[in-house]
Design an enzyme around this catalytic site. Structure first.
Site, mmCIF file in Angstrom:
data_model
loop_
_atom_site.group_PDB
_atom_site.id
_atom_site.type_symbol
_atom_site.label_atom_id
_atom_site.label_comp_id
_atom_site.label_asym_id
_atom_site.label_seq_id
_atom_site.Cartn_x
_atom_site.Cartn_y
_atom_site.Cartn_z
ATOM 1 N N ASP A 263 0.685 -1.319 -0.112
ATOM 2 C CA ASP A 263 -0.083 -0.058 0.046
ATOM 3 C C ASP A 263 0.942 1.302 -0.066
ATOM 4 O OD1 ASP A 263 -2.520 1.384 0.463
ATOM 5 O OD2 ASP A 263 -1.729 1.780 2.131
ATOM 6 N N GLU B 138 -1.597 -5.826 -4.400
ATOM 7 C CA GLU B 138 -0.967 -5.064 -3.603
ATOM 8 C C GLU B 138 -0.096 -5.790 -2.808
ATOM 9 O OE1 GLU B 138 -2.630 -1.182 -1.747
ATOM 10 O OE2 GLU B 138 -3.599 -2.846 -0.547
#
Length: 237
Positions: free
Chosen positions: A53, A124
């Site tokens: 992230d 991610e």
């Protein structure tokens, strides 16, 4: 890790870019990134997703600074929001058919409605794995820059399609209905939870849409997009 799993992961990594060297540490990290929490395994994607992230936001910021240095700060922020969104991550994951490589628990396997979220989370985590292996953003940029260019062109060509809040505000003011009102609440405290925030948007006390997101901003954008879709079907005052 058995030979067939190592081969599977190697093939996936090679699709990210031919210049990424295949090393044992990377294979182990990518295997972890493709291991969902629902498996019950200690080594799963959660920590790498958390890292990914932060890495994704920094890499996207560098991309914008490199290729769109003339954009105003506000426009840069709006563009970056699209370049790191769950929808964008899921789309990138789809190009890799990443869900085929995921290790899932029985409950997650049966939840077809969660496929988009699973792709986004795994993508991610994959970003986090690549960064953890090499300690820099070069491989990330080589992999993601073509995807970012495509998205950036679409966003800048039709910005209202990618900014629900702006479009909804312009509609409500054009109808002399005042500004939309957003009510957002935090439903969980888990970082990266796509349902962490829930937002309802209303105009003149009539709720038009709701949306969820990892951040307040994302939930508000999703709520505004839902409201615009509702308006396309007709609005009663």
């Amino acid at each position: 890790m058995d030979t067939s799993r190592a081969t599977e992961i190697t093939d996936l990594i090679q699709r990210l870019g031919s210049q990424i060297p295949i090393e044992t540490e990377l294979l182990v990290l990518v295997d972890q990134a493709l291991t969902h929490i629902s498996t019950g395994r200690t080594r799963n994607l959660e920590r790498l997703e958390f890292l990914g992230d932060a890495v994704l936001r920094l890499a996207a910021t560098e991309f914008i600074d490199r290729y769109y240095s003339d954009l105003a700060v506000g426009a840069c922020s709006n563009l970056r929001a699209q370049l790191v969104s769950d929808r964008w991550l899921a789309d990138v994951g789809a190009t890799l058919a990443i869900e085929k490589h995921l290790l899932l628990g029985r409950h997650a396997q049966g939840d077809r409605s969660a496929q988009s979220r699973l792709r986004a989370d795994a993508t991610e985590a994959l970003i986090g794995a690549i960064y953890a292996s090499f300690g820099n953003l070069e491989a990330i940029h080589r992999w993601l820059t073509p995807h970012w260019h495509s998205t950036a062109r679409a966003v800048l060509a039709t910005p209202h399609q990618f900014n629900g809040k702006t479009a909804l505000q312009e509609w409500s003011q054009g109808q002399a209905l005042g500004l939309p009102h957003y009510f957002t609440e935090e439903c969980s405290h888990k970082h990266g939870d796509p349902d962490r925030f829930l937002c309802q948007v209303s105009i003149q006390d009539q709720v038009l849409g709701e949306g969820k997101g990892r951040s307040r901003k994302e939930a508000e954008q999703n709520a505004a997009t839902a409201a615009l879709k509702a308006l396309d079907k007709g609005y009663e005052t």
